[in-house]
Design a protein around this motif. Sequence first.
Motif, PDB file in Angstrom:
ATOM      1  N   SER A 190      80.158  30.429  51.307  1.00  0.00           N
ATOM      2  CA  SER A 190      81.952  30.180  50.936  1.00  0.00           C
ATOM      3  C   SER A 190      82.133  30.317  49.580  1.00  0.00           C
ATOM      4  O   SER A 190      81.190  29.981  48.468  1.00  0.00           O
ATOM      5  N   ARG A 191      83.230  30.810  49.164  1.00  0.00           N
ATOM      6  CA  ARG A 191      83.560  31.181  47.819  1.00  0.00           C
ATOM      7  C   ARG A 191      84.565  29.850  47.327  1.00  0.00           C
ATOM      8  O   ARG A 191      84.556  29.691  46.165  1.00  0.00           O
ATOM      9  N   GLU A 192      84.860  29.147  48.305  1.00  0.00           N
ATOM     10  CA  GLU A 192      85.920  28.131  47.693  1.00  0.00           C
ATOM     11  C   GLU A 192      85.288  26.682  47.879  1.00  0.00           C
ATOM     12  O   GLU A 192      85.922  25.891  46.885  1.00  0.00           O
ATOM     13  N   ILE A 193      84.240  26.308  48.630  1.00  0.00           N
ATOM     14  CA  ILE A 193      84.196  24.976  48.781  1.00  0.00           C
ATOM     15  C   ILE A 193      83.341  24.389  47.748  1.00  0.00           C
ATOM     16  O   ILE A 193      82.713  24.959  46.950  1.00  0.00           O
ATOM     17  N   ALA A 194      83.904  23.115  47.437  1.00  0.00           N
ATOM     18  CA  ALA A 194      83.438  22.224  46.292  1.00  0.00           C
ATOM     19  C   ALA A 194      82.462  21.331  46.809  1.00  0.00           C
ATOM     20  O   ALA A 194      82.600  20.479  47.585  1.00  0.00           O
ATOM     21  N   ILE A 195      81.325  21.249  46.069  1.00  0.00           N
ATOM     22  CA  ILE A 195      80.308  20.143  46.609  1.00  0.00           C
ATOM     23  C   ILE A 195      79.984  19.255  45.749  1.00  0.00           C
ATOM     24  O   ILE A 195      80.116  19.494  44.646  1.00  0.00           O
ATOM     25  N   GLY A 196      79.702  18.073  46.423  1.00  0.00           N
ATOM     26  CA  GLY A 196      79.440  16.858  45.588  1.00  0.00           C
ATOM     27  C   GLY A 196      79.663  15.615  46.650  1.00  0.00           C
ATOM     28  O   GLY A 196      79.687  15.961  47.890  1.00  0.00           O
ATOM     29  N   PRO A 197      79.840  14.473  46.233  1.00  0.00           N
ATOM     30  CA  PRO A 197      79.828  13.225  47.144  1.00  0.00           C
ATOM     31  C   PRO A 197      81.289  13.127  47.514  1.00  0.00           C
ATOM     32  O   PRO A 197      82.130  13.455  47.009  1.00  0.00           O
ATOM     33  N   VAL A 198      81.309  12.545  48.842  1.00  0.00           N
ATOM     34  CA  VAL A 198      82.654  12.389  49.403  1.00  0.00           C
ATOM     35  C   VAL A 198      82.674  10.997  49.956  1.00  0.00           C
ATOM     36  O   VAL A 198      81.500  10.321  50.099  1.00  0.00           O
ATOM     37  N   ALA A 199      83.915  10.745  50.093  1.00  0.00           N
ATOM     38  CA  ALA A 199      84.213   9.092  50.760  1.00  0.00           C
ATOM     39  C   ALA A 199      83.434   8.921  52.053  1.00  0.00           C
ATOM     40  O   ALA A 199      83.015   7.812  52.088  1.00  0.00           O
ATOM     41  N   VAL A 200      83.582   9.692  52.827  1.00  0.00           N
ATOM     42  CA  VAL A 200      83.127   9.360  54.304  1.00  0.00           C
ATOM     43  C   VAL A 200      81.755   9.247  54.296  1.00  0.00           C
ATOM     44  O   VAL A 200      81.189   8.320  54.880  1.00  0.00           O
ATOM     45  N   VAL A 201      81.020   9.968  53.838  1.00  0.00           N
ATOM     46  CA  VAL A 201      79.536   9.859  53.829  1.00  0.00           C
ATOM     47  C   VAL A 201      79.283   8.728  53.009  1.00  0.00           C
ATOM     48  O   VAL A 201      78.059   7.979  53.253  1.00  0.00           O
ATOM     49  N   SER A 202      79.664   8.571  51.793  1.00  0.00           N
ATOM     50  CA  SER A 202      79.406   7.167  51.144  1.00  0.00           C
ATOM     51  C   SER A 202      79.757   5.811  51.755  1.00  0.00           C
ATOM     52  O   SER A 202      79.024   5.107  51.729  1.00  0.00           O
ATOM     53  N   LEU A 203      80.897   6.072  52.456  1.00  0.00           N
ATOM     54  CA  LEU A 203      81.033   4.797  53.294  1.00  0.00           C
ATOM     55  C   LEU A 203      79.931   4.535  54.451  1.00  0.00           C
ATOM     56  O   LEU A 203      79.503   3.691  54.882  1.00  0.00           O
ATOM     57  N   LEU A 204      79.715   5.860  55.125  1.00  0.00           N
ATOM     58  CA  LEU A 204      78.521   5.915  55.969  1.00  0.00           C
ATOM     59  C   LEU A 204      77.192   5.079  55.479  1.00  0.00           C
ATOM     60  O   LEU A 204      76.685   4.375  56.080  1.00  0.00           O
ATOM     61  N   LEU A 205      76.858   5.600  54.238  1.00  0.00           N
ATOM     62  CA  LEU A 205      75.593   5.080  53.809  1.00  0.00           C
ATOM     63  C   LEU A 205      75.962   3.619  53.468  1.00  0.00           C
ATOM     64  O   LEU A 205      74.836   2.814  53.730  1.00  0.00           O
ATOM     65  N   SER A 206      76.859   3.385  53.044  1.00  0.00           N
ATOM     66  CA  SER A 206      77.168   1.862  52.394  1.00  0.00           C
ATOM     67  C   SER A 206      77.298   0.878  53.738  1.00  0.00           C
ATOM     68  O   SER A 206      77.106  -0.226  53.493  1.00  0.00           O
ATOM     69  N   SER A 207      77.483   1.439  55.020  1.00  0.00           N
ATOM     70  CA  SER A 207      77.538   0.735  56.178  1.00  0.00           C
ATOM     71  C   SER A 207      76.158   0.563  56.739  1.00  0.00           C
ATOM     72  O   SER A 207      76.120  -0.393  57.571  1.00  0.00           O
ATOM     73  N   LEU A 208      75.342   1.726  56.872  1.00  0.00           N
ATOM     74  CA  LEU A 208      74.187   1.774  57.487  1.00  0.00           C
ATOM     75  C   LEU A 208      73.055   1.274  56.780  1.00  0.00           C
ATOM     76  O   LEU A 208      72.299   0.588  57.490  1.00  0.00           O
ATOM     77  N   VAL A 209      72.931   1.672  55.506  1.00  0.00           N
ATOM     78  CA  VAL A 209      71.642   1.479  54.925  1.00  0.00           C
ATOM     79  C   VAL A 209      71.407  -0.154  54.356  1.00  0.00           C
ATOM     80  O   VAL A 209      70.495  -0.753  54.446  1.00  0.00           O
ATOM     81  N   PRO A 210      72.556  -0.855  54.261  1.00  0.00           N
ATOM     82  CA  PRO A 210      72.467  -2.281  54.157  1.00  0.00           C
ATOM     83  C   PRO A 210      71.783  -2.795  55.019  1.00  0.00           C
ATOM     84  O   PRO A 210      71.196  -4.135  54.806  1.00  0.00           O
ATOM     85  N   LYS A 211      72.031  -2.600  56.246  1.00  0.00           N
ATOM     86  CA  LYS A 211      71.354  -3.041  57.495  1.00  0.00           C
ATOM     87  C   LYS A 211      69.648  -2.868  57.428  1.00  0.00           C
ATOM     88  O   LYS A 211      68.819  -3.715  57.833  1.00  0.00           O
ATOM     89  N   VAL A 212      69.114  -2.054  56.557  1.00  0.00           N
ATOM     90  CA  VAL A 212      67.693  -1.892  56.368  1.00  0.00           C
ATOM     91  C   VAL A 212      67.241  -2.775  54.920  1.00  0.00           C
ATOM     92  O   VAL A 212      66.200  -3.172  55.090  1.00  0.00           O
ATOM     93  N   VAL A 213      68.150  -2.462  53.967  1.00  0.00           N
ATOM     94  CA  VAL A 213      67.768  -3.227  52.721  1.00  0.00           C
ATOM     95  C   VAL A 213      68.930  -3.652  52.188  1.00  0.00           C
ATOM     96  O   VAL A 213      70.214  -2.838  51.925  1.00  0.00           O
ATOM     97  N   ASP A 214      69.133  -4.947  51.861  1.00  0.00           N
ATOM     98  CA  ASP A 214      70.377  -5.474  51.121  1.00  0.00           C
ATOM     99  C   ASP A 214      70.439  -5.088  49.684  1.00  0.00           C
ATOM    100  O   ASP A 214      69.503  -5.255  48.868  1.00  0.00           O
ATOM    101  N   PRO A 215      71.465  -4.431  49.291  1.00  0.00           N
ATOM    102  CA  PRO A 215      71.646  -3.763  47.907  1.00  0.00           C
ATOM    103  C   PRO A 215      71.730  -5.075  46.696  1.00  0.00           C
ATOM    104  O   PRO A 215      71.358  -4.788  45.819  1.00  0.00           O
ATOM    105  N   ALA A 216      72.251  -6.047  47.447  1.00  0.00           N
ATOM    106  CA  ALA A 216      72.479  -7.236  46.365  1.00  0.00           C
ATOM    107  C   ALA A 216      71.394  -7.925  46.211  1.00  0.00           C
ATOM    108  O   ALA A 216      70.868  -8.465  44.897  1.00  0.00           O
ATOM    109  N   MET A 217      70.183  -7.952  46.994  1.00  0.00           N
ATOM    110  CA  MET A 217      69.003  -8.730  47.095  1.00  0.00           C
ATOM    111  C   MET A 217      68.097  -7.796  46.296  1.00  0.00           C
ATOM    112  O   MET A 217      66.922  -8.216  45.517  1.00  0.00           O
ATOM    113  N   ASP A 218      68.065  -6.323  46.713  1.00  0.00           N
ATOM    114  CA  ASP A 218      66.935  -5.583  46.048  1.00  0.00           C
ATOM    115  C   ASP A 218      67.552  -4.064  46.070  1.00  0.00           C
ATOM    116  O   ASP A 218      67.365  -3.262  46.934  1.00  0.00           O
ATOM    117  N   PRO A 219      68.345  -4.033  44.925  1.00  0.00           N
ATOM    118  CA  PRO A 219      69.138  -2.612  44.649  1.00  0.00           C
ATOM    119  C   PRO A 219      68.256  -1.544  44.515  1.00  0.00           C
ATOM    120  O   PRO A 219      68.436  -0.308  44.917  1.00  0.00           O
TER     121      PRO A 219
END
Length: 660
Positions: free
Chosen positions: A139-168
């Motif tokens: 693709s000539r136009e697509i801009a790559i980087g972090p996005v909101a939906v994937v960030s939300l997905l990770l912040s909702s699923l990964v804390p069930k494995v490791v709590d970021p507040a307890m062990d960042p």
Amino acid sequence: MTSLPSDDSTMRVIEQKHFHLEDTNEIERFQWVLNPPNPPPLWKKLFSPLKDTMLFFSSKNKNCIGHAVSFLECLFPILNWFKNYKASKFKDDLLAGLTLASLSIPQSIGYANLAKLDPQYGLYTSVVPPLIYALMGSSREIAIGPVAVVSLLLSSLVPKVVDPAMDPVAYRNVIFTVTLFAGIFQAAFGVFRLGFLVDFLSHAALVGFMAGAAIIIGLQQLKGLLGLNHFTNKTDAVSVLESVYKSLHYQITSAEKWYPLNFVIGCSFLIFLLIARFIGRRNKKLFWFPAIAPLLSVVLSTLIVYLSKADKNGVNIIKHVKGGLNPSSAHLLQFDGQYVGQATKIGLISAVIALTEAIAVGRSFASIKGYHLDGNKEMLAMGCMNIAGSLTSCYVATGSFSRTAVNFSAGCETSISNIVMAVTVLLCLELFTRLLYYTPMAILASIILSALPGLIDIKEAHYIWKVDKLDFLACIGAFLGVLFVSVEIGLLIAVSISFAKILIQSIRPGIEVLGRVPRTEAFCDVSQYPMAISTPGILVIRISSGSLCFANANFVRERILKWVTEKEGKLEETAKGVVQAVILDMTNLMNVDTSGILALEELHKRLLSRGVQLGVVNPRWQVIHKLKVAHFVDKMGKEWVFLTVGEAVDACLASKFPDP
């Protein structure tokens, strides 16, 4: 003129061949259906797509060097167009890349905060993945980087494995591991042409998922916008709103004060960003204004906080942002049994969501520019960039719609704009991260909130409702699932509804009664064409399904027998005789399994017991091969296999059939 006799003789030869063909039709045409070439073996079906997808060799007539060059050009599309790259194109790409960086820097910091990571990891993700994609992406136009939906997905699923507040630290390491698995899955999808797996998240489901995710992301930004210190890790709307109420009530009524200055700063700049967005939409020449508005907001808000010492008065700030080049994270990946299973599952979900968004964005802008985007090459490029990102302190990256729109509006010519953007972000990491110390958290929330309206497409949802109600059900199911339960439940609901739609269509395929349309040789569905005339004593049925299999074979058999009974009843009432033949048009039937063959055999037996003959028309390659192997053709009679419906009806009316 000598050409006339030549033309006349040619016409006579053509006419002789035509007459010979007509004679052949009377005697041997059914053999064309009965004796096709053997279908390809199973191993060829399985491996031919893999052979086609191999990006290594494009021609058999090349030597080793030619094959190597061809492989490199396929693997790195940049080599194809870079030969003709001109200074004028670089000028456009430079401007687009700098404009893109002005938007990417504040957004990357905000999305890292959404993913519950330190700010620098969002900036890291805007350096390595764009560089890899610029080399491998098509693709000539697509801009790559972090996005909101994937960030939300990770912040909702990964804390069930490791709590970021307890062990960042462990949380960050699991994120890197998830990114590695996401990249592996994406690359595998591209190499083995498994992109159809991404399509299980249909367009309608994606529209609903994005809208629900946008609302959840917006609600979660209330923490930064209001300056709350206590907040829930849950992502459903009810839990988030309840957490906002409890946190505000606690901070207002307890000794821990609530500082409304966070809300004032956040709302002020949110209004500014929305106005900039409105101006950019109304005047296309001012595309750069909404693009630089987030960076301008960061600079102004940081100056305000620094000069007014607002951080001393309760304004939450980012504080330290680690600068420098992307550090290696290869030694931080977690492969022990405690995390690897969960990381693999989350990686697969993240891979599908990231690919779906990126390919949808890339194809949208490619169609505007008038070129084709190879989905499998895109998946390979995305996979490689995330694998490289997992080794260099990045989390899952993909194509962003908002940044791609800015890149397109800025006049980018090639993916060099991604390289310019990555280099600019890298310079920011090296030189300017200390200046971000006093950046208020509220400004990051306002930047994310200003980008969310683009994720909610009400017009598209209304269009889906008008076109396909089942698709809208998938859309609204994904939306409500994300909004009121969780992100993964919303995805599960969307995929489940899409699967249910496929199953319903498979279990209840279209079965049509055909009639001859007046003054034509066409046989069409009598429900669609009421003027079509059914032939007395002959029931012509089309099976409008790609496969006659265990899921629908019994339904097809019982429906046909029911129609025969109903037809006989009507014929007896009108004293026109009984059904003498049932003709099955198999033109649309691509395959049949053993359950389907057993159903046909049972149908044949039941019809014979009624004195009704069964005939088939134009069975496809796979179908006729299996029917012959199962000896069904012998049981039915070879003379009951026809090339067209018209021939079958005429043969029934004439009561004579070609010899086998």
